[in-house]
Design a protein around this motif. Sequence first.
Motif, PDB file in Angstrom:
ATOM      1  N   ILE A 160      33.693  42.349  30.636  1.00  0.00           N
ATOM      2  CA  ILE A 160      34.230  41.791  31.873  1.00  0.00           C
ATOM      3  C   ILE A 160      33.066  41.198  32.667  1.00  0.00           C
ATOM      4  O   ILE A 160      32.234  41.928  33.212  1.00  0.00           O
ATOM      5  CB  ILE A 160      34.952  42.860  32.712  1.00  0.00           C
ATOM      6  CG1 ILE A 160      36.046  43.560  31.901  1.00  0.00           C
ATOM      7  CG2 ILE A 160      35.508  42.249  33.995  1.00  0.00           C
ATOM      8  CD1 ILE A 160      37.203  42.703  31.506  1.00  0.00           C
ATOM      9  N   GLU A 161      32.998  39.885  32.722  1.00  0.00           N
ATOM     10  CA  GLU A 161      31.945  39.209  33.479  1.00  0.00           C
ATOM     11  C   GLU A 161      32.446  38.751  34.844  1.00  0.00           C
ATOM     12  O   GLU A 161      31.642  38.461  35.735  1.00  0.00           O
ATOM     13  CB  GLU A 161      31.416  38.008  32.692  1.00  0.00           C
ATOM     14  CG  GLU A 161      30.860  38.345  31.314  1.00  0.00           C
ATOM     15  CD  GLU A 161      29.618  39.225  31.353  1.00  0.00           C
ATOM     16  OE1 GLU A 161      29.035  39.408  32.448  1.00  0.00           O
ATOM     17  OE2 GLU A 161      29.234  39.755  30.283  1.00  0.00           O
ATOM     18  N   ALA A 162      33.742  38.639  35.025  1.00  0.00           N
ATOM     19  CA  ALA A 162      34.300  38.272  36.330  1.00  0.00           C
ATOM     20  C   ALA A 162      34.085  39.408  37.325  1.00  0.00           C
ATOM     21  O   ALA A 162      33.832  40.559  36.952  1.00  0.00           O
ATOM     22  CB  ALA A 162      35.793  37.988  36.190  1.00  0.00           C
ATOM     23  N   GLN A 163      34.195  39.088  38.600  1.00  0.00           N
ATOM     24  CA  GLN A 163      34.240  40.100  39.640  1.00  0.00           C
ATOM     25  C   GLN A 163      35.695  40.524  39.818  1.00  0.00           C
ATOM     26  O   GLN A 163      36.549  39.688  40.142  1.00  0.00           O
ATOM     27  CB  GLN A 163      33.681  39.548  40.951  1.00  0.00           C
ATOM     28  CG  GLN A 163      32.227  39.126  40.881  1.00  0.00           C
ATOM     29  CD  GLN A 163      31.295  40.292  40.617  1.00  0.00           C
ATOM     30  OE1 GLN A 163      31.427  41.361  41.246  1.00  0.00           O
ATOM     31  NE2 GLN A 163      30.376  40.116  39.687  1.00  0.00           N
ATOM     32  N   VAL A 164      35.990  41.788  39.579  1.00  0.00           N
ATOM     33  CA  VAL A 164      37.355  42.305  39.681  1.00  0.00           C
ATOM     34  C   VAL A 164      37.454  43.144  40.949  1.00  0.00           C
ATOM     35  O   VAL A 164      36.779  44.175  41.068  1.00  0.00           O
ATOM     36  CB  VAL A 164      37.739  43.130  38.442  1.00  0.00           C
ATOM     37  CG1 VAL A 164      39.159  43.668  38.575  1.00  0.00           C
ATOM     38  CG2 VAL A 164      37.601  42.292  37.172  1.00  0.00           C
ATOM     39  N   ARG A 165      38.271  42.703  41.894  1.00  0.00           N
ATOM     40  CA  ARG A 165      38.425  43.393  43.168  1.00  0.00           C
ATOM     41  C   ARG A 165      39.855  43.905  43.280  1.00  0.00           C
ATOM     42  O   ARG A 165      40.806  43.124  43.355  1.00  0.00           O
ATOM     43  CB  ARG A 165      38.109  42.444  44.330  1.00  0.00           C
ATOM     44  CG  ARG A 165      36.669  41.941  44.318  1.00  0.00           C
ATOM     45  CD  ARG A 165      35.694  43.070  44.662  1.00  0.00           C
ATOM     46  NE  ARG A 165      34.307  42.616  44.634  1.00  0.00           N
ATOM     47  CZ  ARG A 165      33.491  42.741  43.592  1.00  0.00           C
ATOM     48  NH1 ARG A 165      33.942  43.301  42.475  1.00  0.00           N
ATOM     49  NH2 ARG A 165      32.259  42.317  43.653  1.00  0.00           N
ATOM     50  N   ILE A 166      39.989  45.227  43.315  1.00  0.00           N
ATOM     51  CA  ILE A 166      41.296  45.885  43.363  1.00  0.00           C
ATOM     52  C   ILE A 166      41.390  46.605  44.703  1.00  0.00           C
ATOM     53  O   ILE A 166      40.642  47.555  44.960  1.00  0.00           O
ATOM     54  CB  ILE A 166      41.455  46.865  42.190  1.00  0.00           C
ATOM     55  CG1 ILE A 166      41.274  46.131  40.854  1.00  0.00           C
ATOM     56  CG2 ILE A 166      42.797  47.575  42.241  1.00  0.00           C
ATOM     57  CD1 ILE A 166      41.126  47.045  39.654  1.00  0.00           C
ATOM     58  N   THR A 167      42.288  46.166  45.566  1.00  0.00           N
ATOM     59  CA  THR A 167      42.331  46.689  46.925  1.00  0.00           C
ATOM     60  C   THR A 167      43.758  47.051  47.324  1.00  0.00           C
ATOM     61  O   THR A 167      44.733  46.484  46.833  1.00  0.00           O
ATOM     62  CB  THR A 167      41.776  45.646  47.919  1.00  0.00           C
ATOM     63  OG1 THR A 167      42.450  44.397  47.725  1.00  0.00           O
ATOM     64  CG2 THR A 167      40.288  45.423  47.700  1.00  0.00           C
ATOM     65  N   ASN A 168      43.852  48.039  48.232  1.00  0.00           N
ATOM     66  CA  ASN A 168      45.129  48.390  48.891  1.00  0.00           C
ATOM     67  C   ASN A 168      46.241  48.657  47.882  1.00  0.00           C
ATOM     68  O   ASN A 168      47.328  48.081  47.944  1.00  0.00           O
ATOM     69  CB  ASN A 168      45.545  47.266  49.850  1.00  0.00           C
ATOM     70  CG  ASN A 168      44.500  46.985  50.905  1.00  0.00           C
ATOM     71  OD1 ASN A 168      44.009  47.902  51.556  1.00  0.00           O
ATOM     72  ND2 ASN A 168      44.110  45.729  51.049  1.00  0.00           N
ATOM     73  N   THR A 169      45.967  49.570  46.966  1.00  0.00           N
ATOM     74  CA  THR A 169      46.891  49.876  45.873  1.00  0.00           C
ATOM     75  C   THR A 169      47.585  51.207  46.126  1.00  0.00           C
ATOM     76  O   THR A 169      46.957  52.163  46.587  1.00  0.00           O
ATOM     77  CB  THR A 169      46.126  49.953  44.537  1.00  0.00           C
ATOM     78  OG1 THR A 169      45.367  48.756  44.369  1.00  0.00           O
ATOM     79  CG2 THR A 169      47.069  50.128  43.371  1.00  0.00           C
ATOM     80  N   THR A 170      48.870  51.266  45.804  1.00  0.00           N
ATOM     81  CA  THR A 170      49.601  52.533  45.829  1.00  0.00           C
ATOM     82  C   THR A 170      50.115  52.818  44.423  1.00  0.00           C
ATOM     83  O   THR A 170      50.777  51.970  43.817  1.00  0.00           O
ATOM     84  CB  THR A 170      50.784  52.477  46.808  1.00  0.00           C
ATOM     85  OG1 THR A 170      50.290  52.268  48.131  1.00  0.00           O
ATOM     86  CG2 THR A 170      51.583  53.771  46.772  1.00  0.00           C
ATOM     87  N   ILE A 171      49.790  53.989  43.898  1.00  0.00           N
ATOM     88  CA  ILE A 171      50.234  54.397  42.563  1.00  0.00           C
ATOM     89  C   ILE A 171      50.955  55.730  42.700  1.00  0.00           C
ATOM     90  O   ILE A 171      50.368  56.725  43.131  1.00  0.00           O
ATOM     91  CB  ILE A 171      49.049  54.512  41.587  1.00  0.00           C
ATOM     92  CG1 ILE A 171      48.367  53.144  41.439  1.00  0.00           C
ATOM     93  CG2 ILE A 171      49.509  55.044  40.238  1.00  0.00           C
ATOM     94  CD1 ILE A 171      47.130  53.154  40.564  1.00  0.00           C
ATOM     95  N   THR A 172      52.237  55.739  42.342  1.00  0.00           N
ATOM     96  CA  THR A 172      53.073  56.921  42.520  1.00  0.00           C
ATOM     97  C   THR A 172      53.703  57.326  41.195  1.00  0.00           C
ATOM     98  O   THR A 172      54.231  56.490  40.460  1.00  0.00           O
ATOM     99  CB  THR A 172      54.192  56.628  43.541  1.00  0.00           C
ATOM    100  OG1 THR A 172      53.598  56.282  44.797  1.00  0.00           O
ATOM    101  CG2 THR A 172      55.098  57.830  43.731  1.00  0.00           C
ATOM    102  N   ASP A 173      53.610  58.610  40.880  1.00  0.00           N
ATOM    103  CA  ASP A 173      54.309  59.206  39.732  1.00  0.00           C
ATOM    104  C   ASP A 173      53.953  58.545  38.405  1.00  0.00           C
ATOM    105  O   ASP A 173      54.795  58.426  37.508  1.00  0.00           O
ATOM    106  CB  ASP A 173      55.832  59.144  39.934  1.00  0.00           C
ATOM    107  CG  ASP A 173      56.299  60.010  41.084  1.00  0.00           C
ATOM    108  OD1 ASP A 173      55.603  60.996  41.392  1.00  0.00           O
ATOM    109  OD2 ASP A 173      57.347  59.711  41.682  1.00  0.00           O
TER     110      ASP A 173
END
Length: 711
Positions: A455-468
Amino acid sequence: MPATMVVALAAGLLTATAPTAHAAAGATLPFTSVEAESATTTGTKIGPDYTQGTLASEASGRQAVRLAAGQRVEFTVPRAANAVNVAYSVPDGQSGSLNVYVNGTKLAKTIVVTSKYSYVDTSWIPGAKTHHFYDNARLLLGQDVQPGDEVALEPTGTQVTVDVADFEQVAAPATQPSGSVSVTSKGADPTGQGDSTQAFRDAISAAQGGVVWIPPGEYKLTSSLNGVQNVTLQGAGSWHSVVRTSRFIDQSSSLGNVHIKDFAVIGEVTERVDSNPDNFVNGSLGAGSSVSGMWLQHLKVGLWLMGNNDNLIVENNRFLDMTADGLNLNGNARGVKVRNNFLRNQGDDALAMWSLYAPDTNSSFENNTITQPNLANGIAIYGGTDISVKNNLISDTNALGSGIAISNQKFLDPFHPLAGMITVDGNTLVRTGAMNPNWNHPMGALRVDSYDSAIEAQVRITNTTITDSPYSAFEFVSGSGRGYDAKNITIDGATVRNTGTVVVQAEAPGAATMRNVTATGVGAAGIYNCPYPSGTFTLTDGGGNSGWSSTWSDCSTWPQPGQGNPDPDPNRNLAKGRAATATGSQDVYTPGKAVDGDANSYWESTNNAFPQSLTVDLGATESVRRLVLKLPPSSAWGARTQTLTVLGSTDGSNYSTVVGSTGYRFDPATGNTATVALPSGTSLRHLRLTVTANTGWPAAQFSEMEAYLTS
């Protein structure tokens, strides 16, 4: 996502709510869904179940209601409505109907149910089983119902498993726009009996620069349309104007300015044949086009887009019961926006970008609601430059699928890997992630996959909700098993609730920074950090994290949902499966082979270049007391002595000598093993063997380096 973001499952309704500081996830929909298991029933509730190949596992909420003859499920209507759509399943090879009752009164109309479009087999896809058990069928009730009214369903002719009912207030048919060309004026048959293909073609030709009108009715097309450009195709509403065809538009290029809206295209695709263009749109609509207000059902793919589709907008559509993808931007998509769509029961990725031949660039999937993709991901980004995935609500992925996958899996060449900035923001994932039968271990709710390249790209993961999530929340993996780096990843702001196993599943080398990630109800441990086949995954705590600090104790086993983090076996091999690096390797004899648990495979250093070192990261600081060093047990390996020094470090940077330079004898007559006793008080995380001589070969060689707590 801030802590006030919630997913509400009360009363069987799946909705997302958010504070005003951030948009709610998912589409704004014209209907409200009610789960059958939350309704009143005389039938049998099934599930919950996450096992591939079961009815419950493919159901919304992983639960449904099975009805035999004479049994009912009765829904309390949640909103004013005059129509209902039902997701259901019947046994393979059967068909029948559902009687409909409103407040106890049986309607003259029934809902036809069939297995015709279900039970799809894709034997060429590794890990696939028979899937796609459910189908959708709709009915205009012929009357208005109000909140609190009761609508009951009762099967005749076959057993029916009811999953969910969508209640909707359908508007009256729209009227013909002034100056438009009606397909009926060119001979189209609104009864659906005659072939209207040529009438559609003639209307399109006559309406260049204007509008083709599709009045209420059903229209049969027997072949696809092409040469579609500079025209609007408009219906009276997706419940009123229906086109029956499995191939609507098939063209490799267009001058663009095509606008398709407000009707249904319902096909007759019963199996998945990838060589067939059984799609609503196959190819190109051209620049500046749009697709909106459509009901797309029983096709292979909704939109399989190639060529020039610059600045295309796909919005406010329903994609139901495809045997493959809902939509795939198959390279060269520039400025495409896919937003506010509803997708249920897709047979592959619901929404995908695949940068084959040319990269998808500056394109986005935003505010879509996706449920029950039954063989792949909710959203998949395979390569591309400057891509956004924002504010989507994704639920109930099944085999081979995460809720969201950010991946360098290429499938074919020429492929364009992830580049620039990949933005993944504001998404809510509910019961996503699944067991991958090809890996024999799970896929996380949100997966970053360095499958075919780092992975050479910049991966920005923000404001995530993960349930169950049934398994992990965030997964970092090189799905090919080749160990490319999953790196340049930042996760900022996430709420994880009731994840089955771990919050972080790191099984590739690489690095991620995580901040403001809070977790509750973690099933096993906070972190599984066991890169394969070797290397180190560096997880940087950026602050604000809570509820997931523990690390899974044994890389030789996979955590199981809800089992907790067991006390480690004091007799276990601490080095097995851990990240291994070396100063050099000869050919295919890489350092990971020294910690793979197989004494017949081995690491060999660069030849004729002593000293050489092998370093293993044990994952945590341990009080190691004994090393067992091995060479392959075959008698073909002659006896030899290797001279080595044992060094240790707690931080991976500063090493000190644990055992000074000593010669160790390896003899196949005694198993080709050597034991190294470490001094009492030894405490280390990073274990290094530095070899200065080998009487049997001009290189360092180990088939296993085992580390134990016991002396």
